[in-house]
Design a protein around this motif. Sequence first.
Motif, PDB file in Angstrom:
ATOM      1  N   HIS A 168       0.875  -1.166   0.000  1.00 30.69           N
ATOM      2  CA  HIS A 168       0.000   0.000   0.000  1.00 30.69           C
ATOM      3  C   HIS A 168       0.913   1.217   0.000  1.00 30.69           C
ATOM      4  CE1 HIS A 168      -2.826   3.035   1.356  1.00 30.69           C
ATOM      5  NE2 HIS A 168      -3.817   2.199   1.202  1.00 30.69           N
ATOM      6  N   PRO A 220      -5.808   9.154  23.181  1.00 31.86           N
ATOM      7  CA  PRO A 220      -4.948   9.686  22.112  1.00 31.86           C
ATOM      8  C   PRO A 220      -3.534   9.950  22.610  1.00 31.86           C
ATOM      9  CG  PRO A 220      -7.098  10.748  22.039  1.00 31.86           C
ATOM     10  CD  PRO A 220      -7.074   9.903  23.303  1.00 31.86           C
ATOM     11  N   PHE A 258       2.100   8.029  15.192  1.00 30.49           N
ATOM     12  CA  PHE A 258       2.902   7.835  13.979  1.00 30.49           C
ATOM     13  C   PHE A 258       2.500   6.601  13.188  1.00 30.49           C
ATOM     14  CE2 PHE A 258       6.940   6.274  11.966  1.00 30.49           C
ATOM     15  CZ  PHE A 258       7.024   7.268  11.006  1.00 30.49           C
ATOM     16  N   MET A 259       2.289   5.482  13.868  1.00 32.29           N
ATOM     17  CA  MET A 259       2.062   4.241  13.123  1.00 32.29           C
ATOM     18  C   MET A 259       1.143   3.284  13.873  1.00 32.29           C
ATOM     19  SD  MET A 259       5.379   1.852  13.896  1.00 32.29           S
ATOM     20  CE  MET A 259       5.742   1.400  15.594  1.00 32.29           C
ATOM     21  N   SER A 260       0.564   2.384  13.094  1.00 34.58           N
ATOM     22  CA  SER A 260      -0.082   1.203  13.662  1.00 34.58           C
ATOM     23  C   SER A 260       0.550  -0.006  12.991  1.00 34.58           C
ATOM     24  CB  SER A 260      -1.587   1.206  13.386  1.00 34.58           C
ATOM     25  OG  SER A 260      -2.230   2.306  13.986  1.00 34.58           O
ATOM     26  N   THR A 268      -0.682   0.232  18.233  1.00 34.57           N
ATOM     27  CA  THR A 268      -0.468   1.559  17.640  1.00 34.57           C
ATOM     28  C   THR A 268       0.251   2.438  18.640  1.00 34.57           C
ATOM     29  OG1 THR A 268      -1.561   3.407  16.508  1.00 34.57           O
ATOM     30  CG2 THR A 268      -2.654   2.575  18.485  1.00 34.57           C
ATOM     31  N   SER A 296      -0.507   5.658  18.166  1.00 34.20           N
ATOM     32  CA  SER A 296      -1.440   6.787  18.055  1.00 34.20           C
ATOM     33  C   SER A 296      -2.359   6.867  19.264  1.00 34.20           C
ATOM     34  CB  SER A 296      -2.271   6.667  16.775  1.00 34.20           C
ATOM     35  OG  SER A 296      -1.440   6.847  15.648  1.00 34.20           O
ATOM     36  N   LEU A 297      -2.369   5.803  20.044  1.00 27.00           N
ATOM     37  CA  LEU A 297      -3.104   5.768  21.306  1.00 27.00           C
ATOM     38  C   LEU A 297      -2.152   5.219  22.361  1.00 27.00           C
ATOM     39  CD1 LEU A 297      -6.366   3.983  20.024  1.00 27.00           C
ATOM     40  CD2 LEU A 297      -6.090   6.444  20.400  1.00 27.00           C
ATOM     41  N   MET A 350       1.339   0.658   9.207  1.00 31.47           N
ATOM     42  CA  MET A 350       0.485   1.639   8.530  1.00 31.47           C
ATOM     43  C   MET A 350       0.790   3.052   9.019  1.00 31.47           C
ATOM     44  SD  MET A 350      -3.175  -0.357   8.721  1.00 31.47           S
ATOM     45  CE  MET A 350      -3.072  -0.661  10.490  1.00 31.47           C
ATOM     46  N   HIS A 351       0.790   3.991   8.083  1.00 33.15           N
ATOM     47  CA  HIS A 351       1.028   5.405   8.396  1.00 33.15           C
ATOM     48  C   HIS A 351      -0.161   6.227   7.915  1.00 33.15           C
ATOM     49  CE1 HIS A 351       4.840   3.258   7.808  1.00 33.15           C
ATOM     50  NE2 HIS A 351       5.237   3.941   8.869  1.00 33.15           N
ATOM     51  N   LYS A 352      -0.197   7.492   8.361  1.00 38.37           N
ATOM     52  CA  LYS A 352      -1.352   8.317   8.008  1.00 38.37           C
ATOM     53  C   LYS A 352      -1.217   8.947   6.633  1.00 38.37           C
ATOM     54  CE  LYS A 352       0.138  12.383  10.717  1.00 38.37           C
ATOM     55  NZ  LYS A 352       1.317  11.734  11.329  1.00 38.37           N
ATOM     56  N   ASN A 353       0.001   9.087   6.151  1.00 33.57           N
ATOM     57  CA  ASN A 353       0.188   9.699   4.838  1.00 33.57           C
ATOM     58  C   ASN A 353       1.527   9.232   4.261  1.00 33.57           C
ATOM     59  OD1 ASN A 353       2.214  11.310   6.062  1.00 33.57           O
ATOM     60  ND2 ASN A 353       0.665  12.822   6.675  1.00 33.57           N
ATOM     61  N   ARG A 406      -5.653   2.526  10.959  1.00 31.76           N
ATOM     62  CA  ARG A 406      -4.594   3.399  10.423  1.00 31.76           C
ATOM     63  C   ARG A 406      -4.553   4.720  11.204  1.00 31.76           C
ATOM     64  NH1 ARG A 406      -1.888   3.302   5.958  1.00 31.76           N
ATOM     65  NH2 ARG A 406      -3.216   1.667   5.096  1.00 31.76           N
ATOM     66  N   PRO A 407      -3.361   5.255  11.511  1.00 28.41           N
ATOM     67  CA  PRO A 407      -3.285   6.567  12.153  1.00 28.41           C
ATOM     68  C   PRO A 407      -4.032   7.624  11.339  1.00 28.41           C
ATOM     69  CG  PRO A 407      -1.139   5.492  12.223  1.00 28.41           C
ATOM     70  CD  PRO A 407      -2.031   4.623  11.351  1.00 28.41           C
ATOM     71  N   LEU A 429       0.838   3.768   1.590  1.00 24.77           N
ATOM     72  CA  LEU A 429       1.024   4.340   2.925  1.00 24.77           C
ATOM     73  C   LEU A 429       1.686   3.368   3.892  1.00 24.77           C
ATOM     74  CD1 LEU A 429      -2.436   6.084   3.450  1.00 24.77           C
ATOM     75  CD2 LEU A 429      -0.360   7.025   2.461  1.00 24.77           C
ATOM     76  N   ASP A 430       1.968   2.175   3.436  1.00 18.50           N
ATOM     77  CA  ASP A 430       2.379   1.113   4.351  1.00 18.50           C
ATOM     78  C   ASP A 430       3.793   0.632   4.081  1.00 18.50           C
ATOM     79  OD1 ASP A 430      -0.225   1.383   5.113  1.00 18.50           O
ATOM     80  OD2 ASP A 430      -0.901  -0.536   4.282  1.00 18.50           O
TER      81      ASP A 430
END
Lengths: 156, 156
Positions: free
Chosen positions: A7, A98, A103-105, A89, A91-92, A124-127, B97-98, A9-10
């Motif tokens: 992906h 939060p 940054f990543m999961s 993740t 991100s949490l 996985m990343h957000k962008n 995903r973040p 983003l991945d």
Amino acid sequence: MNPSLIHELDLTISRIIEAPRSAVWNAWTDPASFEQWWVPAPAKCRVLEMDLRPGGAFTTQISEDGGEFARHINGCFLAVDHLERIVFTNSLVGGWRPAENPFMSAIITLADHPQGTEYVAHVMHKNNADRNMHEEMGFADGWGTVIAQLAALVER
Amino acid sequence: MNPSLIHELDLTISRIIEAPRSAVWNAWTDPASFEQWWVPAPAKCRVLEMDLRPGGAFTTQISEDGGEFARHINGCFLAVDHLERIVFTNSLVGGWRPAENPFMSAIITLADHPQGTEYVAHVMHKNNADRNMHEEMGFADGWGTVIAQLAALVER
């Protein structure tokens, strides 16, 4: 090690580990074993929290030179499927709150393979910028090294 | 409505709804019902995704004036316990995903009460600044209004 992108983003890395799934699972889920392979040697890992359930805290520290330990992961487990899958993740943090530095999961999967266990880490990343930064930070070398350390530990 | 703080990073609001838990649960989990109470009238809500399982996408839009719909929630369910609890966050999107704009995680709980159902929305932030911003944005009025709308829908 066999990194491959699935992906834009991945980032993904996988390895066949010549040990049964239960051995790989135990090396992941026992903090004392986990500390032996989670960071590239000679850096040291310390597990502060490994609460293996959805919402459980996942907190580790790293010592690059054997001295002072610094923050490494401050995250949260999202899914824990016995012998099959661990999702976490940063991100949490624990309790699903939060995080300050999302940054990543990561989805870690274990599957049976004729030679043992197929271990896949899918991150996985957000962008695309975050994904590329992670790649440039040395994702393939870093995660590849620690999966090799995991293999060396359980293939003994 | 009975807002009360239980943590310096959190905001909480609760209400006794004079209807059985199953009715409240159904109003939450049926998208057509959910759209009728999730945003303060006369704004309109549209549910794009409500995949009620851990990792499932939760995506809604809002139209303030009945015209164009804009992004509202772009999040992810973290836990879904039938008739008891729904946990979601906008720090992740579907598939864990973040997210681009992480801000809060929410734990919605339903409990039996002599007059019906005790509904509690507990919202977690990463720091005190985010919590205070959410309070100043009108947390108590906003979440209070929509819980009142939920009650009005199911107490009919």
